[in-house]
Design a protein around this motif. Structure first.
Motif, short mmCIF file in Angstrom:
data_model
loop_
_atom_site.label_atom_id
_atom_site.label_comp_id
_atom_site.label_asym_id
_atom_site.label_seq_id
_atom_site.Cartn_x
_atom_site.Cartn_y
_atom_site.Cartn_z
N GLU A 31 0.84 -1.21 0.00
CA GLU A 31 0.00 0.00 0.00
C GLU A 31 0.87 1.26 0.00
OE1 GLU A 31 -3.04 2.33 3.03
OE2 GLU A 31 -2.93 0.14 3.13
N TYR A 32 2.02 1.20 0.65
CA TYR A 32 2.93 2.34 0.72
C TYR A 32 3.91 2.37 -0.46
CZ TYR A 32 1.55 4.22 5.25
OH TYR A 32 0.85 4.84 6.27
N GLY A 33 3.68 1.54 -1.47
CA GLY A 33 4.55 1.54 -2.65
C GLY A 33 5.89 0.89 -2.43
N LEU A 34 5.94 -0.03 -1.45
CA LEU A 34 7.19 -0.74 -1.13
C LEU A 34 6.93 -2.25 -1.22
CD1 LEU A 34 8.17 1.42 1.97
CD2 LEU A 34 9.34 1.44 -0.24
N PRO A 35 6.79 -2.78 -2.42
CA PRO A 35 6.44 -4.20 -2.58
C PRO A 35 7.47 -5.15 -2.01
CG PRO A 35 7.08 -3.23 -4.68
CD PRO A 35 6.94 -2.11 -3.73
N ASP A 39 10.43 -8.18 2.80
CA ASP A 39 11.75 -8.82 2.78
C ASP A 39 12.84 -7.87 3.25
OD1 ASP A 39 10.78 -11.26 1.76
OD2 ASP A 39 10.80 -10.45 -0.28
N ASP A 40 12.70 -6.59 2.91
CA ASP A 40 13.75 -5.62 3.23
C ASP A 40 13.80 -5.24 4.70
OD1 ASP A 40 14.43 -5.60 0.56
OD2 ASP A 40 13.38 -3.72 0.11
N TYR A 41 12.64 -5.19 5.35
CA TYR A 41 12.59 -4.59 6.68
C TYR A 41 12.13 -5.53 7.80
CZ TYR A 41 12.64 -0.59 3.51
OH TYR A 41 12.95 0.28 2.51
N LEU A 42 11.66 -6.72 7.47
CA LEU A 42 11.11 -7.57 8.52
C LEU A 42 12.17 -7.96 9.55
CD1 LEU A 42 8.56 -8.96 9.55
CD2 LEU A 42 9.31 -11.02 8.36
N GLY A 43 13.38 -8.25 9.10
CA GLY A 43 14.43 -8.63 10.05
C GLY A 43 14.68 -7.55 11.07
N SER A 44 14.80 -6.30 10.60
CA SER A 44 15.00 -5.18 11.52
C SER A 44 13.81 -5.02 12.45
CB SER A 44 15.21 -3.88 10.73
OG SER A 44 16.36 -3.95 9.93
N TYR A 45 12.63 -5.14 11.88
CA TYR A 45 11.42 -4.96 12.68
C TYR A 45 11.35 -6.00 13.80
CZ TYR A 45 6.62 -5.20 14.21
OH TYR A 45 5.50 -5.25 15.00
N LYS A 46 11.64 -7.26 13.50
CA LYS A 46 11.55 -8.31 14.51
C LYS A 46 12.53 -8.05 15.67
CE LYS A 46 9.68 -12.26 11.99
NZ LYS A 46 8.63 -12.54 13.00
N THR A 47 13.73 -7.56 15.33
CA THR A 47 14.71 -7.25 16.37
C THR A 47 14.21 -6.13 17.26
OG1 THR A 47 16.55 -7.93 14.95
CG2 THR A 47 17.07 -6.48 16.81
N ILE A 48 13.70 -5.07 16.65
CA ILE A 48 13.17 -3.93 17.40
C ILE A 48 11.96 -4.36 18.22
CG2 ILE A 48 11.97 -1.71 17.14
CD1 ILE A 48 13.73 -1.30 14.59
N SER A 49 11.05 -5.11 17.60
CA SER A 49 9.82 -5.51 18.27
C SER A 49 10.10 -6.40 19.48
CB SER A 49 8.91 -6.23 17.28
OG SER A 49 7.67 -6.54 17.86
N LYS A 50 11.06 -7.31 19.36
CA LYS A 50 11.37 -8.20 20.48
C LYS A 50 11.83 -7.41 21.69
CE LYS A 50 13.94 -12.32 21.84
NZ LYS A 50 14.14 -11.78 23.20
N VAL A 51 12.68 -6.42 21.46
CA VAL A 51 13.16 -5.58 22.55
C VAL A 51 12.00 -4.89 23.25
CG1 VAL A 51 14.50 -3.52 23.12
CG2 VAL A 51 15.47 -5.23 21.57
#
Length: 235
Positions: A31-35, A39-51
Motif C-alpha cells: 500500500e505504501y509503494g514498497l512491494p 523482505d527488506d525490513y522484517l528482520g530489523s522490525y523483529k529485532t526492534i519488536s522483540k526488545v
C-alpha cells in the motif's frame, strides 16, 4: 483436584501469529509503494519488536508506546519518510483481518466438555477481537481479556486477578493457564499462583528458570490433562 476454568493465550497458541504478521506487513508495505518492504525490513522490525515486547513484559514501556515506537525506530533506521502513528494504526487494522488457526485447535475444543473458557492476550484489543470474531473461535470464550483493555499485561499478576474477577472465581486452584510463552503465559500464571500448561509444539528446550505445571506438544494431549477429573461445583 482438576480444573473447570481454562484460560488460553491467543497468538501462537490458538492462532498462527507468524502468518498473520507476514500477510499484514506485506499488504501494508505494498500500500505504501514498497512491494519488497516485507523482505527488506522484517528482520530489523523483529529485532526492534522483540526488545519492546520484552520491555512491555518487564513494565518498562506501555502498549500504547510500543504501538508507535516500534515503527518509529524502524523508519529511522532505514531512513523512511513514513508516519509511524498512521502506519501503526493501519498495521493493527491489517492484523485484525488475518485469521490462521493452528492445527488441532478446533478438534481440541470439540473434545473439551463442561469447561469455562477464557482468553487472556497481550495483544491489541481491536486486532484480537476482530481475529477471534472472524474465526471458528467466535462465541467460544466466556471472557476475552486484552492487555490494552486492562492496562496490565502478562506476566503481571493484575491481569490474572482481573480475569478471575470477571469470571467470579475465588479459588485459583480451579484455573489452568495455557500458552506458548514461558516468559508471559507460564511466568504470569506462576506469579499469580495458578497452574500452567506450556504449549510447545516445536519441542523447544527450556533454558529458563520458569517451570510449567504441564508441557504438551500437540493439542490432543490437553484433554488427557484436563479431562482426568472435572470439578463438580460451578460457582
Amino acid at each position: 483436584m482438576r480444573y473447570d476454568v481454562l484460560l488460553f493465550d491467543l497468538d501462537d497458541t490458538l492462532l498462527d501469529f507468524g502468518m498473520t504478521e507476514h500477510n499484514a506487513f506485506r499488504l501494508l508495505f505494498e500500500e505504501y509503494g514498497l512491494p519488497n518492504g516485507f523482505d527488506d525490513y522484517l528482520g530489523s522490525y523483529k529485532t526492534i519488536s522483540k526488545v519492546l515486547w520484552d520491555d512491555l513484559e518487564k513494565g518498562r514501556t506501555t502498549l500504547a508506546e510500543l504501538k508507535v515506537e516500534r515503527f518509529k525506530r524502524l523508519f529511522t533506521e532505514h531512513a523512511l519518510n513514513i508516519d509511524p502513528i498512521v502506519f501503526g494504526q493501519k498495521y493493527i487494522e491489517n492484523l485484525g483481518k488475518e485469521v490462521h488457526m493452528i492445527a488441532g485447535v478446533e478438534e481440541m475444543f470439540a473434545n473439551l466438555k463442561n469447561f469455562r473458557i477464557g482468553l487472556l492476550t497481550n495483544g491489541f484489543k481491536d486486532a484480537q477481537h476482530a481475529r477471534v470474531n472472524g474465526s471458528a473461535l467466535k462465541n467460544l470464550f466466556e471472557v476475552i481479556i486484552t492487555s490494552e483493555e486492562t492496562g496490565f499485561q502478562k506476566p503481571q499478576k493484575e491481569i490474572f486477578a482481573y480475569a478471575l474477577e470477571k469470571l467470579q472465581i475465588s479459588d485459583p486452584s480451579r484455573v489452568l493457564m495455557i500458552g506458548d510463552s514461558l516468559t508471559s503465559d507460564i511466568q504470569g500464571g506462576n506469579n499469580f499462583g495458578i497452574d500452567t500448561c506450556w504449549f510447545n509444539p516445536n519441542r523447544k528446550l527450556n533454558h529458563l528458570d520458569i517451570q510449567p505445571t504441564f508441557e504438551i506438544h500437540s493439542w490432543n494431549q490437553l484433554a488427557e490433562i484436563v479431562n482426568t477429573k472435572v470439578l463438580e461445583v460451578k460457582l
